[in-house]
Design a protein around this motif. Structure first.
Motif, PDB file in Angstrom:
ATOM      1  N   VAL A  41      37.841  50.238  36.459  1.00 38.88           N
ATOM      2  CA  VAL A  41      38.830  49.401  35.781  1.00 38.88           C
ATOM      3  C   VAL A  41      39.562  50.309  34.802  1.00 38.88           C
ATOM      4  CG1 VAL A  41      39.151  47.570  34.071  1.00 38.88           C
ATOM      5  CG2 VAL A  41      37.662  47.186  36.038  1.00 38.88           C
ATOM      6  N   HIS A  81      39.401  49.690  41.192  1.00 38.53           N
ATOM      7  CA  HIS A  81      39.347  48.276  41.563  1.00 38.53           C
ATOM      8  C   HIS A  81      40.544  47.527  41.007  1.00 38.53           C
ATOM      9  CE1 HIS A  81      38.040  44.183  42.122  1.00 38.53           C
ATOM     10  NE2 HIS A  81      38.037  43.977  40.811  1.00 38.53           N
ATOM     11  N   GLY A  82      40.875  47.765  39.715  1.00 41.58           N
ATOM     12  CA  GLY A  82      41.982  47.027  39.131  1.00 41.58           C
ATOM     13  C   GLY A  82      42.388  47.566  37.777  1.00 41.58           C
ATOM     14  N   TYR A  83      43.471  46.992  37.260  1.00 42.20           N
ATOM     15  CA  TYR A  83      44.025  47.475  35.997  1.00 42.20           C
ATOM     16  C   TYR A  83      44.275  46.320  35.036  1.00 42.20           C
ATOM     17  CZ  TYR A  83      48.574  46.102  38.027  1.00 42.20           C
ATOM     18  OH  TYR A  83      49.622  45.410  38.596  1.00 42.20           O
ATOM     19  N   TYR A 125      49.831  51.115  42.366  1.00 40.61           N
ATOM     20  CA  TYR A 125      49.503  49.877  41.652  1.00 40.61           C
ATOM     21  C   TYR A 125      49.395  48.703  42.625  1.00 40.61           C
ATOM     22  CZ  TYR A 125      50.122  51.641  36.858  1.00 40.61           C
ATOM     23  OH  TYR A 125      49.966  52.294  35.657  1.00 40.61           O
ATOM     24  N   VAL A 151      45.899  48.024  44.235  1.00 38.05           N
ATOM     25  CA  VAL A 151      44.739  47.630  43.438  1.00 38.05           C
ATOM     26  C   VAL A 151      45.038  46.308  42.729  1.00 38.05           C
ATOM     27  CG1 VAL A 151      44.046  50.034  43.137  1.00 38.05           C
ATOM     28  CG2 VAL A 151      45.445  48.940  41.388  1.00 38.05           C
ATOM     29  N   LYS A 152      44.033  45.717  42.107  1.00 40.35           N
ATOM     30  CA  LYS A 152      44.173  44.382  41.528  1.00 40.35           C
ATOM     31  C   LYS A 152      44.707  44.414  40.094  1.00 40.35           C
ATOM     32  CE  LYS A 152      40.693  41.869  44.195  1.00 40.35           C
ATOM     33  NZ  LYS A 152      39.510  40.974  44.105  1.00 40.35           N
ATOM     34  N   LEU A 184      44.264  42.712  36.822  1.00 34.12           N
ATOM     35  CA  LEU A 184      43.153  41.932  36.291  1.00 34.12           C
ATOM     36  C   LEU A 184      43.523  41.088  35.086  1.00 34.12           C
ATOM     37  CD1 LEU A 184      40.367  44.676  36.534  1.00 34.12           C
ATOM     38  CD2 LEU A 184      40.781  42.758  38.106  1.00 34.12           C
ATOM     39  N   ALA A 241      34.586  41.861  36.742  1.00 39.75           N
ATOM     40  CA  ALA A 241      35.182  42.711  37.779  1.00 39.75           C
ATOM     41  C   ALA A 241      34.138  43.552  38.510  1.00 39.75           C
ATOM     42  CB  ALA A 241      36.240  43.624  37.169  1.00 39.75           C
TER      43      ALA A 241
END
Length: 325
Positions: A50, A70-72, A90, A93-94, A96, A109
């Motif tokens: 993350v 996984h995500g930002y 970007y 990825v998810k 968040l 997450a």
């Protein structure tokens, strides 16, 4: 039969958890020791990172590590990710949250790695620190630029060197050392090219205006804009402020007589509004930079630690060169 110690069992579990993560040479996850600020920390190749704000994401994407993200988390100050040089990454990825980084978000997450800065992401007040995450068996990494006042393990590095240090350390954690060195060499070459073209003579006094009306918020010695200004041939008038970002007084700004004002532009506080304020505010309306309309806009992600610092440097250096022609 020889018993395995709890530490050995934990190490084995971490290695198994990381299996399948692709690193340089196609190898699976492995464990390495890398500094987190001044602290030696053992990392197992993360698979579910993350990242907080554009600087963290950009460092991962520039290193080719999108598959490990996984995500930002992207607060409103950050410009839209669609404007990023890594917009395509970007999109893979998810997204968040647009809130501040917090422990619940990271746990929900199922993150195994969190990238942020000390007191710019990580926070005692919000209950998300590297120490707390260590207790949750979630790995963390801090921007070296933010380490100068990290409790117990401070580390002081000039801002651009801090960027190179982060790329080097992340490269080691993920096993992409060659890619990290390639990036660093390219960035250093671009910085050297700017320095070679810097205007001769006394450095131009420059004030960075972040925000604030009662008191201005500006860049201190520990953040990239100070190096951007310095390498381009200017002098941050508050470059001796031993901080990342901090409040000063309008009286001090007037006394410094800046000939150029850099405006930090971010999503919820557009540059045009800040420029209008400086022109209309009686205390600043007679500053040399304001009288001569010498404003340069620096994108938020060019001003926080990340690969776009180099773009910000090149843009400001071009602006200063054009003033002398």
């Amino acid at each position: 039969m020889k018993r395995r110690t709890p530490a050995a069992l934990l190490a084995g579990a971490l290695l198994l958890a990381g299996c399948g993560a692709q690193v340089e040479g196609g190898a699976a996850a492995r464990t390495v020791t890398v500094k987190r600020c001044g602290q030696e920390v053992e990392y197992t190749t993360p698979r579910r990172a993350v990242v907080y704000e554009g600087g963290s994401a950009d460092k991962m994407f520039a290193l080719g590590l999108t598959q490990h993200v996984h995500g930002y988390v992207m607060p409103p100050a950050n410009p839209p990710v669609t404007e990023s040089p890594w917009a395509a990454e970007y999109a893979k990825v998810k997204f968040l949250s647009d809130d501040l980084l917090n422990r619940e978000l990271v746990v929900d997450a199922k993150a195994d790695f969190v990238v942020a800065g000390w007191r710019s992401g990580f926070s005692d007040q919000r209950g998300i620190t590297p120490e707390i995450l260590d207790g949750l068996k979630i790995q963390s990494f801090m921007h070296t630029e933010s380490c100068f006042n990290y409790p117990g393990y401070p580390e002081r590095v000039t801002p651009f060197e801090a960027l190179y240090t982060d790329l080097e350390r992340l490269g080691k954690i993920f096993g992409v050392e060659a890619k990290a060195q390639e990036l660093i060499a390219g960035y250093r070459k671009r910085v050297e090219a700017v320095q070679a073209q810097a205007p001769e003579g006394e450095p131009v006094p420059v004030f960075l205006y972040d925000s604030g009306t009662d008191k201005p918020f500006t860049a201190g010695s520990q953040v990239p804009p100070t190096d951007i200004i310095r390498f381009a041939g200017g002098r941050n008038v508050f470059g001796d402020l031993d901080a990342r970002w901090g409040e000063v007084t309008w009286e001090a700004v007037v006394e410094a007589k800046p000939e150029v004002i850099v405006i930090l532009d971010y999503g919820d506080k557009p540059a045009a509004e800040k420029i209008r304020f400086l022109k209309e505010f009686p205390t600043t309306s007679k500053l040399p930079a304001v009288v001569n309309n010498r404003f340069h806009v620096l994108d938020y992600n060019e001003g926080i630690s990340g690969p776009r610092n180099i773009d910000g440097l090149e843009g400001f250096a071009k602006y200063l060169r054009e003033l002398r022609t």
